[in-house]
Design an enzyme around this catalytic site. Sequence first.
Site, PDB file in Angstrom:
ATOM      1  N   THR B  43       4.467  -0.264 -14.724  1.00  0.00           N
ATOM      2  CA  THR B  43       4.966   0.040 -13.489  1.00  0.00           C
ATOM      3  C   THR B  43       4.124  -0.501 -12.228  1.00  0.00           C
ATOM      4  O   THR B  43       2.836  -0.912 -12.744  1.00  0.00           O
ATOM      5  CB  THR B  43       5.309   1.483 -13.064  1.00  0.00           C
ATOM      6  N   CYS B  48       3.119   4.875  -3.917  1.00  0.00           N
ATOM      7  CA  CYS B  48       3.685   5.768  -4.817  1.00  0.00           C
ATOM      8  C   CYS B  48       2.439   6.157  -5.969  1.00  0.00           C
ATOM      9  O   CYS B  48       1.433   5.371  -6.120  1.00  0.00           O
ATOM     10  CB  CYS B  48       4.823   5.117  -5.929  1.00  0.00           C
ATOM     11  N   HIS B  65       6.668   7.898 -11.811  1.00  0.00           N
ATOM     12  CA  HIS B  65       6.644   7.130 -10.567  1.00  0.00           C
ATOM     13  C   HIS B  65       7.323   7.612  -9.645  1.00  0.00           C
ATOM     14  O   HIS B  65       8.387   7.657  -9.503  1.00  0.00           O
ATOM     15  CB  HIS B  65       6.901   5.535 -11.185  1.00  0.00           C
TER      16      HIS B  65
END
Lengths: 120, 203
Positions: B43, B48, B65
């Site tokens: 990711t 985030c 996430h």
Amino acid sequence: MGRLILTVDDSSTMRQMITFTLKGAGFDVLEAGDGVEALGVAAGKKLDLIITDVNMPRMDGITLVQRLRALPEFKFTPILVLTTESDASMKQKGKEAGATGWIVKPFSPEKLLDVVNKVL
Amino acid sequence: MSPPVPLVHGRASKYLDRNFNRQAMKILPGEFYATAEDEVIVTVLGSCVAACVMDPIAMVGGMNHFMLPVKQGERDPDVFFAARYGAAAMEYLINNLLHLGAQRDRLVAKAFGGGKVMRGMSTDVGGQNVDFVREFLRNEGIPLWSEDMGGPYPRKVYFFPHTGQVLVKRMESTHNDTVLNRELTYIQEVVGRPMNGDVELFT
């Protein structure tokens, strides 16, 4: 004395949030971390409502609902399931076990209180 | 039935990663993925955070996430309630790991992201996410084995659930528009959506 609610969840973060919401609305709240602990906490108490998670160690929420319904003092106590599970077959199991309602997380405080007041 | 949170398991896309010679699952903001396979979960994070949670004995692991949907300038109680999203994001991941055979008391975590990368945001969105993930893990008694959080950079994270190994690439540019745009779209989606899962009364 306010109404007494038992909230059962293995996540202490989640328990804190539920308790915060309910206490803010004037309810008295007891907590348990799984089904086994919940049965211990509930024993001999006059509870107005039980709110339980599904996935928990030792005893899951569906089994807890079944066990509570088998006890005369909790036969008619409203039991809400508050869970991340939204699967129809899982809901069906909850319904068959004797749950009063099913709430999928995350909950909004307003919605939770709305449902709580409906079933009380 | 609408999904309770934008935590879409199925939208994530799998491909063969030639560098690692493994199936790779790329997850986007709001998604999570848990697996018992020897794969890599990838990711890219701006503000985030991603928690990589695993049971090293059962060899299952997963990554989420997410970010807390906190509007700029909101007060503490709202931060508290926004944490419901984070708590749900963690719980979805943990429940999926348990379904795959993990044991709750064996879970350990590594956490990444939470950079201060959003321009024009007075609130330190990343910092709030970092605080949340640390506090959540502490609360739940899940040891935080390692972390790389905060700072001004976006990160690319590769997590190998079988070994628990994580590779983090701190990305040069803080003007990575793809990452920022994705996060902005995500946060708007989350903030704009009522924070409600489905409710069904059986009686």
